[in-house]
Design a protein around this motif. Structure first.
Motif, PDB file in Angstrom:
ATOM      1  N   CYS A 196       0.843  -1.196   0.000  1.00 26.26           N
ATOM      2  CA  CYS A 196       0.000   0.000   0.000  1.00 26.26           C
ATOM      3  C   CYS A 196       0.880   1.248   0.000  1.00 26.26           C
ATOM      4  N   ASP A 197       0.294   2.347  -0.433  1.00 30.28           N
ATOM      5  CA  ASP A 197       1.016   3.618  -0.398  1.00 30.28           C
ATOM      6  C   ASP A 197       0.528   4.483   0.765  1.00 30.28           C
ATOM      7  N   TRP A 198      -0.016   3.862   1.792  1.00 36.23           N
ATOM      8  CA  TRP A 198      -0.483   4.575   2.978  1.00 36.23           C
ATOM      9  C   TRP A 198      -0.120   3.767   4.223  1.00 36.23           C
ATOM     10  N   SER A 199      -0.042   4.471   5.341  1.00 36.33           N
ATOM     11  CA  SER A 199       0.251   3.826   6.623  1.00 36.33           C
ATOM     12  C   SER A 199      -1.032   3.758   7.451  1.00 36.33           C
ATOM     13  N   MET A 200      -1.137   2.720   8.258  1.00 42.06           N
ATOM     14  CA  MET A 200      -2.332   2.507   9.064  1.00 42.06           C
ATOM     15  C   MET A 200      -2.497   3.630  10.080  1.00 42.06           C
ATOM     16  N   PRO A 201      -3.661   4.287  10.122  1.00 45.33           N
ATOM     17  CA  PRO A 201      -3.883   5.343  11.122  1.00 45.33           C
ATOM     18  C   PRO A 201      -3.828   4.797  12.540  1.00 45.33           C
ATOM     19  N   ASP A 202      -3.618   5.697  13.486  1.00 47.84           N
ATOM     20  CA  ASP A 202      -3.643   5.353  14.897  1.00 47.84           C
ATOM     21  C   ASP A 202      -5.094   5.375  15.380  1.00 47.84           C
ATOM     22  N   VAL A 203      -5.450   4.409  16.233  1.00 45.49           N
ATOM     23  CA  VAL A 203      -6.848   4.236  16.630  1.00 45.49           C
ATOM     24  C   VAL A 203      -7.002   4.562  18.112  1.00 45.49           C
ATOM     25  N   GLY A 204      -7.941   5.440  18.410  1.00 49.73           N
ATOM     26  CA  GLY A 204      -8.200   5.825  19.786  1.00 49.73           C
ATOM     27  C   GLY A 204      -8.962   4.755  20.546  1.00 49.73           C
ATOM     28  N   LEU A 205      -8.867   4.798  21.868  1.00 46.93           N
ATOM     29  CA  LEU A 205      -9.570   3.872  22.753  1.00 46.93           C
ATOM     30  C   LEU A 205     -10.457   4.674  23.690  1.00 46.93           C
ATOM     31  N   ASP A 206     -11.713   4.228  23.857  1.00 45.95           N
ATOM     32  CA  ASP A 206     -12.600   4.921  24.780  1.00 45.95           C
ATOM     33  C   ASP A 206     -12.363   4.453  26.209  1.00 45.95           C
ATOM     34  N   ALA A 207     -13.206   4.909  27.126  1.00 46.26           N
ATOM     35  CA  ALA A 207     -13.008   4.599  28.544  1.00 46.26           C
ATOM     36  C   ALA A 207     -13.132   3.114  28.848  1.00 46.26           C
ATOM     37  N   ASP A 208     -13.807   2.363  27.969  1.00 44.54           N
ATOM     38  CA  ASP A 208     -13.955   0.920  28.159  1.00 44.54           C
ATOM     39  C   ASP A 208     -12.896   0.120  27.404  1.00 44.54           C
TER      40      ASP A 208
END
Length: 726
Positions: free
Chosen positions: A464-476
């Motif tokens: 791919c010509d893109w990098s995997m985004p960073d994923v946020g985590l909620d309080a759970d």
């Protein structure tokens, strides 16, 4: 040829040509202005399902080279894409789920008991079958004494009932509200109740009452008495008098409520009345009053006819107030109709006292009242009148399923509404997408309440010509639906970690590799929670000796295990840990994990981690979260390709990546949770897809992309209709 091209001097001229050639039911595919006037592509409605894109007209090549291939007209390319979407939508909307057969009352299986309950309290066969088609298998065999099936049914009904979320949102919005509905439904009393509630909040100065009822003897006097008690002005508007005639006298009034003439739903003057209300410079918000004590067939016809009249006047009628709840033997019929037509209940009225006998509608209260009513032994259910065709009810049913899934996703997944906004931007012209994206991300990040971040490797994904985004985590600890693009973060681990921790309060960091010692020292100084994936060759100190992670655990016995979702399958993570130090002497825990098949005990993968010793062994839940997040990249690739094939390059790379990774995060979230609500949501989502998939995570992803595309197609067709092209 199925698709025909029409050119005229103006819209009226070209539409006349379309009607003469293809009839009044012709389907407009696309339109644009040209130097010669207006150009439209259209086809006969009955030809949609048999349309072959390869047969669409292609303009001749205008290049000078005899070896050139045709270049397709963008207008025709768009029409072909729209037709394919419509064909997919028709296939989706015509699918029907079989309803369980009605069995005797003494039947012992759960689906029949629930079906009998729904019919006996007044819900329709249509809605009952639609809901029970999604009954989880785990509840099908529940015993008679189990409360779980009824609790699940209650949640399903509540999810399908749209209500006013906050009373303040109704009264804080300035404007004109008109109550419409048949004679005797309680419009005048409800007008007084609403006005009283507004006065209690804002005083008498900003409000005014208006009546258009000049037919009933004493109608003006009744509202005038209420106005005198509330100390608010009252105005009378003749039926044929334009509402603009009142605007001059209403200067300074922020909230105006109109009590309209009660008319039978079969009265042709309903259209004239609503057209009069919508004919001025000010927008009038319509609210339909429904008498809970009316017969189901009557209520069905009221909703159908009044909404038709609103559409004919170019207005929308989506809000309602349920009146005379105290006079109704059963509440289920009116709720059934509201659900099936996708209306929103603002208030419920249950008496004549002003303003006490009215309350904001709550799904829990209304559903509990409906289910607790006295069952009818005849099982008579609310049924649509003959005037509503069977195929229309099928389409409405599929629309309700789609709406229900989206509503529950908004409630269940943090950031899902923001992900929807990204899809909305993708439908805009390419020239303004980036500017709208920047504005949206600024607003979203300033209000982002994520607790943690699952950071991705700082490299492009393979192939791919893109990098995997960073994923946020909620309080759970669940994934947030709108990920973070890597290139929008600062360069370097410490600046990006500090930016997220300082600006957004991110306190938990799942790292893809071990940062430099100074970064670890900073994390410890900030007392932040972190875990880091490391390689088998990562060196640590154990009892004064230096070991690689592999050497440290080579003879370890793994005794602890926990269930995980790995590559779309249920697996077990077996783990062991040891107390170690890094080169700076910091106390750490080194972890070794094996992913095993629970049936064969075969090892399918292994992982190594380092975590701060101060966090103890409770950190295992974060290791599971990071392990499961590895599957998001593959899901993102799958969604990326689906979107790339569908958008014809019209969507910017950033937006497409956010759409794909966001859909992957939502699908991964649904794949890893196992409560009853999640199970029902998964079932409904896969049912909308219409086909079975071997892997649950990819099935959920495909279903979610399908839902988004169906939503966008419906919106696109609706906008074309509002432009007067259909």
């Amino acid at each position: 040829m199925s698709v025909r091209r029409f050119v005229g001097a103006n819209s009226r001229d070209v539409m006349r040509q379309v009607r003469e050639t293809l009839g009044d039911d012709a389907l407009i595919l696309a339109n644009r202005r040209t130097e010669g006037g207006v150009e439209i592509l259209a086809m006969a409605d009955e030809a949609v399902d048999h349309f072959d894109p390869s047969s669409a007209p292609v303009p001749p090549d205008t290049s000078s080279s005899v070896f050139s291939l045709p270049v397709k007209d963008p207008l025709e390319a768009m029409s072909e894409r729209l037709l394919r979407e419509m064909q997919d939508m028709r296939e989706l909307l015509t699918r029907r789920q079989p309803a369980p057969a009605v069995e005797p009352e003494h039947a012992s299986d759960t689906p029949t008991r629930l079906y009998h309950l729904l019919l006996s309290v007044g819900f329709s066969e249509e809605l009952s079958g639609e809901i029970l088609a999604g009954l989880p298998a785990s509840l099908t065999e529940a015993g008679v004494d189990s409360d779980q099936p009824l609790a699940w049914l209650r949640e399903q009904l509540m999810a399908r009932l749209a209500v006013l979320t906050e009373e303040s949102s109704f009264f804080e919005q300035a404007g004109i509200v008109a109550l419409v509905g048949p004679t005797g439904v309680g419009k005048t009393t409800t007008t007084a109740k609403l006005a009283a509630r507004f006065v209690m909040r804002h005083g008498t100065r900003p409000v005014a009452l208006v009546t258009t009822d000049s037919f009933r003897i004493g109608a003006h006097e009744q509202l005038r008495i209420y106005a005198r008690l509330l100390d608010t002005p009252m105005y009378a508007l003749d039926l044929e008098q334009p509402i603009d005639d009142l605007l001059g006298r209403l200067q300074g009034k922020q909230w105006v409520i109109i009590d309209t003439v009660g008319m039978s739903q079969r009265d042709q003057r309903v259209i004239e009345q609503i057209a009069q209300l919508q004919g001025g410079r000010s927008t009038v918000r319509l609210v339909l009053l429904l008498n809970a004590a009316s017969q189901p067939e009557t209520l069905e016809e009221v909703v159908l006819r009044y909404r038709q009249a609103a559409r004919a006047a170019g207005a929308e009628l989506d809000d309602c107030i349920i009146t005379k709840q105290d006079e109704a033997g059963r509440l289920a019929p009116v709720l059934d109709i509201v659900m099936r037509h996708g209306m929103r209940v603002l208030f419920g009225s249950h008496g004549q006292q002003v303003p006490e006998d009215m309350a904001v509608a709550t799904p829990a209260g209304l559903i509990d009242q409906a289910l607790s009513s006295q069952p009818s032994p005849t099982h008579r259910s609310a049924a649509a009148p003959v005037s509503l065709p069977r195929w229309s009810r099928d389409v409405l049913g599929q629309g309700r399923r789609l709406s229900s899934v989206l509503t529950r996703l908004r409630q269940r997944v943090a950031g899902f509404a923001h992900l929807e906004s990204i899809w909305d931007i993708a439908a805009l012209p390419g020239g303004i997408q980036d500017e709208r994206l920047d504005r949206l991300l600024d607003d979203v990040r300033s209000a982002d309440h994520a607790l943690g971040m699952a950071w991705s490797a700082r490299r492009n994904e393979r192939g791919c010509d893109w990098s995997m985004p960073d994923v946020g985590l909620d309080a759970d600890g669940a994934w947030v639906a709108l990920p973070h693009l890597q290139h929008r973060h600062p360069a370097g681990w410490q600046p990006r970690l500090a930016a997220q921790s300082d600006a957004h309060g991110i306190a938990v960091h799942l790292l893809p590799s071990l940062p430099e010692p100074d970064v670890l020292a900073w994390l410890e100084a900030q007392h932040l929670t972190w875990v880091s994936l490391v390689s088998a060759s990562q060196r640590v100190y154990f009892q004064g000796e230096r070991y690689t992670q592999r050497q440290l655990f080579i003879d370890s016995t793994l005794t602890h295990h926990i269930s995980v979702r790995f590559r779309g399958q249920t697996m077990q993570l077996w783990s062991a840990y040891a107390e170690v130090q890094d080169t700076a002497g910091n106390a750490l825990l080194a972890w070794y994990g094996e992913i095993r098949d629970p049936e064969s005990a075969k090892r399918v993968g292994r992982r190594y981690w380092l975590t701060p010793a101060r966090l103890g062994t409770d950190v295992i839940t974060l290791l599971v979260t990071q392990l499961q997040s590895e599957g998001l990249a593959a899901l993102t690739k799958r969604a990326w390709q689906q979107l790339k094939d569908a958008d014809s390059g019209d969507v910017s790379t950033e937006i497409r990546l956010l759409m794909a990774s966001g859909a992957a995060a939502v699908a991964g979230h649904l794949d890893t949770i196992d409560d009853d609500d999640a199970l029902a949501l998964r079932t409904d989502l896969v049912r909308l897809l219409g086909t079975q998939r071997k892997r649950r995570d990819t099935a959920l992803l495909d279903g979610l992309v399908h839902v988004f595309m169906a939503r966008d197609a419906i919106r696109q067709l609706s906008s074309v209709s509002r432009e007067g092209l259909l």
